[in-house]
Design a protein around this motif. Structure first.
Motif, PDB file in Angstrom:
ATOM      1  N   LYS A 218       0.824  -1.206   0.000  1.00 17.04           N
ATOM      2  CA  LYS A 218       0.000   0.000   0.000  1.00 17.04           C
ATOM      3  C   LYS A 218       0.860   1.258   0.000  1.00 17.04           C
ATOM      4  CE  LYS A 218      -4.036  -1.827   2.440  1.00 17.04           C
ATOM      5  NZ  LYS A 218      -4.884  -1.658   3.640  1.00 17.04           N
ATOM      6  N   LEU A 219       1.905   1.209   0.787  1.00 19.79           N
ATOM      7  CA  LEU A 219       2.785   2.378   0.829  1.00 19.79           C
ATOM      8  C   LEU A 219       3.331   2.692  -0.553  1.00 19.79           C
ATOM      9  CD1 LEU A 219       4.888   1.896   4.077  1.00 19.79           C
ATOM     10  CD2 LEU A 219       3.370   3.805   3.564  1.00 19.79           C
ATOM     11  N   LEU A 220       3.803   1.662  -1.192  1.00 19.59           N
ATOM     12  CA  LEU A 220       4.398   1.865  -2.508  1.00 19.59           C
ATOM     13  C   LEU A 220       3.353   2.325  -3.509  1.00 19.59           C
ATOM     14  CD1 LEU A 220       6.711  -1.281  -2.525  1.00 19.59           C
ATOM     15  CD2 LEU A 220       7.435   1.112  -2.353  1.00 19.59           C
ATOM     16  N   TRP A 221       2.221   1.727  -3.396  1.00 21.37           N
ATOM     17  CA  TRP A 221       1.142   2.128  -4.302  1.00 21.37           C
ATOM     18  C   TRP A 221       0.805   3.594  -4.100  1.00 21.37           C
ATOM     19  CZ3 TRP A 221      -3.700   4.144  -3.678  1.00 21.37           C
ATOM     20  CH2 TRP A 221      -4.549   4.086  -4.783  1.00 21.37           C
ATOM     21  N   ARG A 222       0.662   3.952  -2.863  1.00 23.41           N
ATOM     22  CA  ARG A 222       0.281   5.321  -2.558  1.00 23.41           C
ATOM     23  C   ARG A 222       1.338   6.307  -3.028  1.00 23.41           C
ATOM     24  NH1 ARG A 222      -1.565   6.991   3.423  1.00 23.41           N
ATOM     25  NH2 ARG A 222      -3.020   5.309   3.016  1.00 23.41           N
ATOM     26  N   CYS A 223       2.546   5.916  -2.819  1.00 22.07           N
ATOM     27  CA  CYS A 223       3.638   6.790  -3.218  1.00 22.07           C
ATOM     28  C   CYS A 223       3.663   6.954  -4.734  1.00 22.07           C
ATOM     29  CB  CYS A 223       4.947   6.186  -2.714  1.00 22.07           C
ATOM     30  SG  CYS A 223       6.399   7.126  -3.120  1.00 22.07           S
ATOM     31  N   LEU A 224       3.592   5.845  -5.422  1.00 24.05           N
ATOM     32  CA  LEU A 224       3.694   5.899  -6.875  1.00 24.05           C
ATOM     33  C   LEU A 224       2.467   6.546  -7.508  1.00 24.05           C
ATOM     34  CD1 LEU A 224       5.266   2.406  -7.523  1.00 24.05           C
ATOM     35  CD2 LEU A 224       6.318   4.620  -8.003  1.00 24.05           C
ATOM     36  N   LEU A 225       1.374   6.415  -6.854  1.00 24.08           N
ATOM     37  CA  LEU A 225       0.163   6.975  -7.442  1.00 24.08           C
ATOM     38  C   LEU A 225       0.296   8.479  -7.656  1.00 24.08           C
ATOM     39  CD1 LEU A 225      -2.756   6.216  -8.299  1.00 24.08           C
ATOM     40  CD2 LEU A 225      -3.445   7.120  -6.075  1.00 24.08           C
ATOM     41  N   ASP A 226       0.922   9.115  -6.744  1.00 23.03           N
ATOM     42  CA  ASP A 226       1.047  10.554  -6.829  1.00 23.03           C
ATOM     43  C   ASP A 226       2.261  11.004  -7.620  1.00 23.03           C
ATOM     44  OD1 ASP A 226      -1.236  11.052  -5.394  1.00 23.03           O
ATOM     45  OD2 ASP A 226      -0.203  10.981  -3.471  1.00 23.03           O
ATOM     46  N   ALA A 227       3.073  10.075  -7.943  1.00 21.17           N
ATOM     47  CA  ALA A 227       4.289  10.437  -8.660  1.00 21.17           C
ATOM     48  C   ALA A 227       3.983  10.736 -10.118  1.00 21.17           C
ATOM     49  CB  ALA A 227       5.302   9.302  -8.563  1.00 21.17           C
ATOM     50  N   ARG A 261      12.114  -3.766  -2.007  1.00 22.65           N
ATOM     51  CA  ARG A 261      12.468  -4.391  -3.289  1.00 22.65           C
ATOM     52  C   ARG A 261      11.669  -5.665  -3.512  1.00 22.65           C
ATOM     53  NH1 ARG A 261      17.647  -3.369  -1.279  1.00 22.65           N
ATOM     54  NH2 ARG A 261      18.034  -5.601  -1.082  1.00 22.65           N
ATOM     55  N   HIS A 262      11.498  -6.383  -2.440  1.00 18.82           N
ATOM     56  CA  HIS A 262      10.707  -7.600  -2.532  1.00 18.82           C
ATOM     57  C   HIS A 262       9.298  -7.290  -3.036  1.00 18.82           C
ATOM     58  CE1 HIS A 262       8.718 -11.327  -1.305  1.00 18.82           C
ATOM     59  NE2 HIS A 262       7.818 -10.571  -0.697  1.00 18.82           N
ATOM     60  N   ASN A 263       8.696  -6.289  -2.468  1.00 15.53           N
ATOM     61  CA  ASN A 263       7.342  -5.935  -2.881  1.00 15.53           C
ATOM     62  C   ASN A 263       7.307  -5.429  -4.308  1.00 15.53           C
ATOM     63  OD1 ASN A 263       4.973  -5.755  -0.608  1.00 15.53           O
ATOM     64  ND2 ASN A 263       7.009  -5.822   0.300  1.00 15.53           N
ATOM     65  N   LEU A 264       8.279  -4.658  -4.655  1.00 16.07           N
ATOM     66  CA  LEU A 264       8.320  -4.148  -6.021  1.00 16.07           C
ATOM     67  C   LEU A 264       8.446  -5.297  -7.024  1.00 16.07           C
ATOM     68  CD1 LEU A 264      10.669  -1.058  -5.593  1.00 16.07           C
ATOM     69  CD2 LEU A 264       8.235  -1.003  -6.158  1.00 16.07           C
ATOM     70  N   SER A 265       9.268  -6.224  -6.648  1.00 11.32           N
ATOM     71  CA  SER A 265       9.500  -7.327  -7.571  1.00 11.32           C
ATOM     72  C   SER A 265       8.307  -8.264  -7.662  1.00 11.32           C
ATOM     73  CB  SER A 265      10.728  -8.127  -7.121  1.00 11.32           C
ATOM     74  OG  SER A 265      11.907  -7.421  -7.387  1.00 11.32           O
ATOM     75  N   MET A 266       7.695  -8.494  -6.538  1.00  9.67           N
ATOM     76  CA  MET A 266       6.715  -9.559  -6.494  1.00  9.67           C
ATOM     77  C   MET A 266       5.287  -9.105  -6.726  1.00  9.67           C
ATOM     78  SD  MET A 266       8.830 -11.835  -6.182  1.00  9.67           S
ATOM     79  CE  MET A 266       7.646 -13.168  -6.240  1.00  9.67           C
ATOM     80  N   ASN A 267       5.038  -7.852  -6.599  1.00  9.84           N
ATOM     81  CA  ASN A 267       3.662  -7.392  -6.738  1.00  9.84           C
ATOM     82  C   ASN A 267       3.451  -6.814  -8.125  1.00  9.84           C
ATOM     83  OD1 ASN A 267       1.169  -5.896  -6.494  1.00  9.84           O
ATOM     84  ND2 ASN A 267       1.410  -6.160  -4.289  1.00  9.84           N
ATOM     85  N   ALA A 268       2.477  -7.319  -8.778  1.00  9.28           N
ATOM     86  CA  ALA A 268       2.227  -6.917 -10.160  1.00  9.28           C
ATOM     87  C   ALA A 268       1.664  -5.517 -10.284  1.00  9.28           C
ATOM     88  CB  ALA A 268       1.286  -7.897 -10.840  1.00  9.28           C
ATOM     89  N   ALA A 269       1.372  -4.898  -9.174  1.00 13.93           N
ATOM     90  CA  ALA A 269       0.955  -3.508  -9.263  1.00 13.93           C
ATOM     91  C   ALA A 269       2.118  -2.622  -9.680  1.00 13.93           C
ATOM     92  CB  ALA A 269       0.400  -3.040  -7.915  1.00 13.93           C
ATOM     93  N   PHE A 270       3.311  -3.126  -9.478  1.00 19.93           N
ATOM     94  CA  PHE A 270       4.501  -2.342  -9.790  1.00 19.93           C
ATOM     95  C   PHE A 270       5.271  -3.008 -10.924  1.00 19.93           C
ATOM     96  CE2 PHE A 270       3.901  -2.702  -5.105  1.00 19.93           C
ATOM     97  CZ  PHE A 270       3.180  -1.530  -4.958  1.00 19.93           C
ATOM     98  N   GLU A 271       5.721  -2.183 -11.779  1.00 20.04           N
ATOM     99  CA  GLU A 271       6.511  -2.724 -12.877  1.00 20.04           C
ATOM    100  C   GLU A 271       7.757  -1.888 -13.071  1.00 20.04           C
ATOM    101  OE1 GLU A 271       4.169  -2.611 -16.353  1.00 20.04           O
ATOM    102  OE2 GLU A 271       4.033  -0.438 -16.433  1.00 20.04           O
TER     103      GLU A 271
END
Length: 489
Positions: A218-227, A261-271
């Motif tokens: 969620k943190l990463l999603w939230r961060c990237l959403l606004d980027a 990094r683990h979340n970035l790699s493993m979660n398909a929300a991030f590419e």
DNA sequence: TCGGAAGTAAACAACC
DNA sequence: AGGTTGTTTACTTCCG
């Protein structure tokens, strides 16, 4: 100006960039013509009886690099000339000027302290009724990094227009810094109240607290959403999390970076942005939200472990570090479950006013709220056409609202079809089908002719396609297929 | 008892 | 060579 041709990024229309022929931000010579262009825009806006405002902002180096892979004309209202304009703040009593020029520092720096809304985005523009602004993209940036020197806006076609929606509305970004706005005058905003009701985002103060209980995904999603372009470097993601999460407060603890990094790699929300598209990035690469994730949220990173054939053996005597990390994970899970329960309870009072529901929840506050008190930013709901279909939600799926909130919305079933609502041609769920997806060989993943599972995990994940149809949300990156959704065109 | 969620450790490769 | 980045697997606790 020529009539712009609006690019579609997946099913998302990208509104970032600058007007035609806009020079890079070092070139001031054509500023005058740029201003003339703006004036033309303003005239058109005024002619339509619509007020717009916009924050000019500097293009970040990152966005410049990203522009390299956007072959379409850069059309949005971003310019490098922001520093040449005097800041303009509209007042409650005056007609808001179509554009307010705010220096980037002012625009983004004081977000968490002032809570002042920085721009407004009308939900729709009269002359472009076929487009509606995605409320998610109207959220503010609480991000401190240079990557957030500009805002982008996404518009989505209305239900009946689909992809052939014609010219886009002009980007609207304004800054109604008026006190009325801040003092709870949301009902006077341009945002349809229905969105607010649907999204449940009225209880801003609780929902928008960001705290240590928010999981990495969620943190990463939230961060990237606004980027910008929903894209950031790993370093920027680190910095953001360091600033906004308790997870990274211990400078000696590098484990959280591993987790990121683990979340970035493993979660398909991030590419990961391919290197050829990440020009200018010297180290590592850029990470961005998939269009689907930007629209709809993020799913659990841990889904990849769903391999029924594999059962990890438990040691008789767990290692101490494993115990500690396991305890942390357990705590996080418990907190998530509690939030989920609280939200379920809150949503069980549909007849109460928003304020009453607010009181019913009695949610604890954790940390400083990052979110704006403005409904423009907190309208977490989906576009109207997506909201029309009341569907149970996957426990594996954290939708946009949930991801922006510490509390999930609900936790019901996992039908295989529900999240294919992202299809830009909404259909009644009863009539919904998977289109051209061939699930006999792994669904979306397996449907690609050249697909061969080249890693054990890939095969594992692919084996889940028939499970709930969510595989498309889990797989991406070099060894996996990008997230994709069936779109009938 | 089981499985999902979440965090973390660690191995490993590639790259700078 | 060492650090960073990215991928993957394994393991643990907590909870419904």
């Amino acid at each position: 100006m020529d009539a712009p041709s609006w690019p579609m990024v997946g099913s998302t229309m990208r509104m970032t960039g600058v007007p035609h022929d806009q020079p890079d931000h070092e070139d001031r010579h054509s500023q005058q013509s740029t201003e003339e262009e703006w004036q033309q825009i303003l005239d058109r806006v005024d002619a339509s009886g619509h007020e717009l405002s916009h924050n000019f902002s500097m293009l970040s180096p990152q966005s410049t690099a990203l522009a390299a892979f956007d072959p379409s004309p850069r059309q949005s209202i971003e310019t490098s000339t922001a520093m040449d304009f005097e800041p303009h703040t509209s007042t409650a009593n005056s007609k808001m000027l179509p554009y307010s020029f705010v220096q980037p520092e002012q625009q983004y720096e004081g977000w968490s302290t002032t809570g002042a809304p920085q721009f407004t985005c009308p939900s729709a523009i009269p002359e472009h009724e076929q487009w509606s602004a995605h409320p998610l993209s109207m959220m503010p940036s609480g991000l401190p990094t240079s990557a957030h020197m500009h805002q982008s806006q996404n518009y989505y076609p209305q239900e009946t227009h689909h992809m052939s929606a014609g010219p886009s509305p002009m980007l609207s970004q304004g800054s109604p810094h008026d006190s009325e706005f801040m003092d709870g005058g949301w009902e006077h905003s341009d945002v349809p109240q229905a969105w607010l009701e649907r999204s449940g985002s009225d209880d801003v103060n609780e929902l928008d607290a960001i705290d240590d209980e928010v999981c990495y995904a969620k943190l990463l999603w939230r961060c990237l959403l606004d980027a910008p372009e929903h894209t950031m470097t790993l370093k920027e993601l680190y910095d953001w999390i360091k600033e906004h999460s308790q997870k990274a407060k211990d400078p000696k603890n590098r484990g959280w970076q591993n987790s990121v990094r683990h979340n970035l790699s493993m979660n398909a929300a991030f590419e990961r942005v391919p290197p050829r598209e990440s020009q200018g990035v010297k180290k590592g690469s850029l990470w961005r939200l998939t269009p689907a994730a930007a629209r709809d949220g993020v799913i659990s990173t841990t889904r990849y472990r769903k391999d029924p054939k594999h059962k990890p053996l438990k040691r008789a005597t767990p290692a101490l570090k494993r115990q500690i990390s396991g305890a942390k994970g357990g705590q996080a899970t418990r907190n998530a479950q509690r939030r989920q329960q609280q939200l379920r309870e809150a949503r069980s009072y549909p007849n109460l006013s928003t304020r009453q529901r607010h009181n019913q929840r009695q949610l604890p506050m954790h940390g400083l709220p990052l979110m704006s008190p403005s409904p423009y930013y907190d309208n977490h709901g989906h576009p109207p056409f997506m909201q029309m279909q009341e569907q149970p939600r996957s426990p594996y799926f954290v939708d946009a609202e949930e991801a922006y909130s510490p509390m999930p919305r609900s936790a019901p079933l996992t039908p295989p079809r529900m999240h294919l609502m992202y299809d830009m041609q909404p259909k009644p769920m009863g009539d919904f089908n998977f289109g051209h997806i061939d699930f006999t060989n792994g669904g979306i993943i397996g449907g690609h002719e050249d697909f061969t599972p080249d890693t054990p995990s890939l095969a594992t994940e692919a084996s889940y396609m028939s499970d709930d149809g969510m595989q498309s949300l889990m797989s991406h990156n070099a060894s996996r297929e990008p997230t994709s959704f069936p779109v009938d065109v």
